[in-house]
Design a protein around this motif. Structure first.
Motif, PDB file in Angstrom:
ATOM      1  N   PRO A  62       0.940  -1.143   0.098  1.00 19.39           N
ATOM      2  CA  PRO A  62       0.158  -0.035  -0.008  1.00 19.39           C
ATOM      3  C   PRO A  62       0.944   1.183   0.162  1.00 19.39           C
ATOM      4  CG  PRO A  62      -0.027  -1.011   2.215  1.00 19.39           C
ATOM      5  CD  PRO A  62       0.741  -2.014   1.057  1.00 19.39           C
ATOM      6  N   SER A  64      -0.673   4.557  -0.058  1.00 13.41           N
ATOM      7  CA  SER A  64      -1.297   5.261   0.720  1.00 13.41           C
ATOM      8  C   SER A  64      -2.549   4.704   1.211  1.00 13.41           C
ATOM      9  CB  SER A  64      -1.733   6.681  -0.240  1.00 13.41           C
ATOM     10  OG  SER A  64      -2.732   6.038  -1.304  1.00 13.41           O
ATOM     11  N   ASP A  65      -3.676   5.435   1.672  1.00 10.50           N
ATOM     12  CA  ASP A  65      -4.625   5.054   2.365  1.00 10.50           C
ATOM     13  C   ASP A  65      -5.603   4.374   1.247  1.00 10.50           C
ATOM     14  OD1 ASP A  65      -3.901   5.027   4.840  1.00 10.50           O
ATOM     15  OD2 ASP A  65      -4.819   6.938   5.492  1.00 10.50           O
ATOM     16  N   ASP A  66      -5.609   4.880  -0.031  1.00 10.46           N
ATOM     17  CA  ASP A  66      -6.360   4.379  -1.215  1.00 10.46           C
ATOM     18  C   ASP A  66      -5.774   3.923  -2.436  1.00 10.46           C
ATOM     19  OD1 ASP A  66      -5.336   6.882  -2.103  1.00 10.46           O
ATOM     20  OD2 ASP A  66      -7.347   7.789  -2.629  1.00 10.46           O
ATOM     21  N   THR A  67      -4.426   3.700  -2.178  1.00  7.95           N
ATOM     22  CA  THR A  67      -3.793   3.141  -3.458  1.00  7.95           C
ATOM     23  C   THR A  67      -2.877   2.044  -3.071  1.00  7.95           C
ATOM     24  OG1 THR A  67      -3.727   5.239  -4.213  1.00  7.95           O
ATOM     25  CG2 THR A  67      -2.327   3.861  -5.275  1.00  7.95           C
ATOM     26  N   GLY A  90      -8.898  -5.185   3.538  1.00  5.66           N
ATOM     27  CA  GLY A  90      -8.780  -4.354   4.965  1.00  5.66           C
ATOM     28  C   GLY A  90      -8.303  -5.057   5.912  1.00  5.66           C
ATOM     29  N   THR A 118      -8.273   1.808  -3.874  1.00  2.99           N
ATOM     30  CA  THR A 118      -9.008   1.195  -2.819  1.00  2.99           C
ATOM     31  C   THR A 118     -10.057   2.302  -1.989  1.00  2.99           C
ATOM     32  OG1 THR A 118      -7.346   1.462  -0.858  1.00  2.99           O
ATOM     33  CG2 THR A 118      -7.246  -0.583  -2.290  1.00  2.99           C
ATOM     34  N   GLN A 120     -10.307   1.895   1.647  1.00  2.00           N
ATOM     35  CA  GLN A 120      -9.667   2.419   2.552  1.00  2.00           C
ATOM     36  C   GLN A 120      -8.228   1.730   2.570  1.00  2.00           C
ATOM     37  OE1 GLN A 120     -11.439   0.363   6.189  1.00  2.00           O
ATOM     38  NE2 GLN A 120     -12.831  -0.598   4.796  1.00  2.00           N
ATOM     39  N   HIS A 121      -7.642   1.853   3.567  1.00  2.00           N
ATOM     40  CA  HIS A 121      -6.082   1.215   3.808  1.00  2.00           C
ATOM     41  C   HIS A 121      -6.096  -0.294   3.554  1.00  2.00           C
ATOM     42  CE1 HIS A 121      -2.059   1.145   4.539  1.00  2.00           C
ATOM     43  NE2 HIS A 121      -2.420   0.266   5.456  1.00  2.00           N
TER      44      HIS A 121
END
Length: 136
Positions: A62, A64-67, A90, A118, A120-121
């Protein structure tokens, strides 16, 4: 003078044909035959429909929190087109991202870099599977 024979004495040699045993053998034979035909049919269908496109998730992280970034190793025929499905999970095990990656490169063995969005993380990413697509 010849004595006429009427047949074998009852009970002396046992029954000549046990119909219950014959019926049981026929039923067992029919069940085993049907099972064998089922295995042969399943093997044939599996052989015809098996995927010639295979993939292996080499690494993911991951960013970032969305990638999530992932690297997938692909093996397929040169003239084949395939699709591999990746999914991210998640921390609680729920699915937070999914992506179908189309593989139309004219190579037999290569690695593909994939960026997934994504919700979330993501704690983990997995390769669900690859399959050949019809066409070409």
């Amino acid at each position: 003078m010849a004595a006429a024979r009427e047949g074998l004495p009852d009970g002396r040699y046992g029954r000549s044909a046990d119909t219950r045993a014959d019926r049981k053998l026929k039923v067992v034979g029919a069940v085993l035959g049907a099972g064998l035909l089922g295995v042969i049919a399943w093997s044939g269908i599996h052989y015809i429909t098996k995927s010639d496109v295979t993939g292996q998730l080499l690494r993911s992280k991951p960013v970032s929190d969305d990638t999530v970034q992932a690297v997938v190793e692909i093996r397929k025929g040169k003239d084949q087109t395939g699709v591999c499905t990746l999914r991210s999970l998640g921390a609680d095990g729920s699915e937070v991202g999914r992506k179908d990656v189309t593989l139309d490169r004219r190579e037999e063995h290569f690695t593909e870099f994939v960026v997934m969005r994504t919700t979330q993380h993501a704690a983990a990413t997995e390769l669900e599977g690859c399959r050949a697509t019809p066409g070409r």
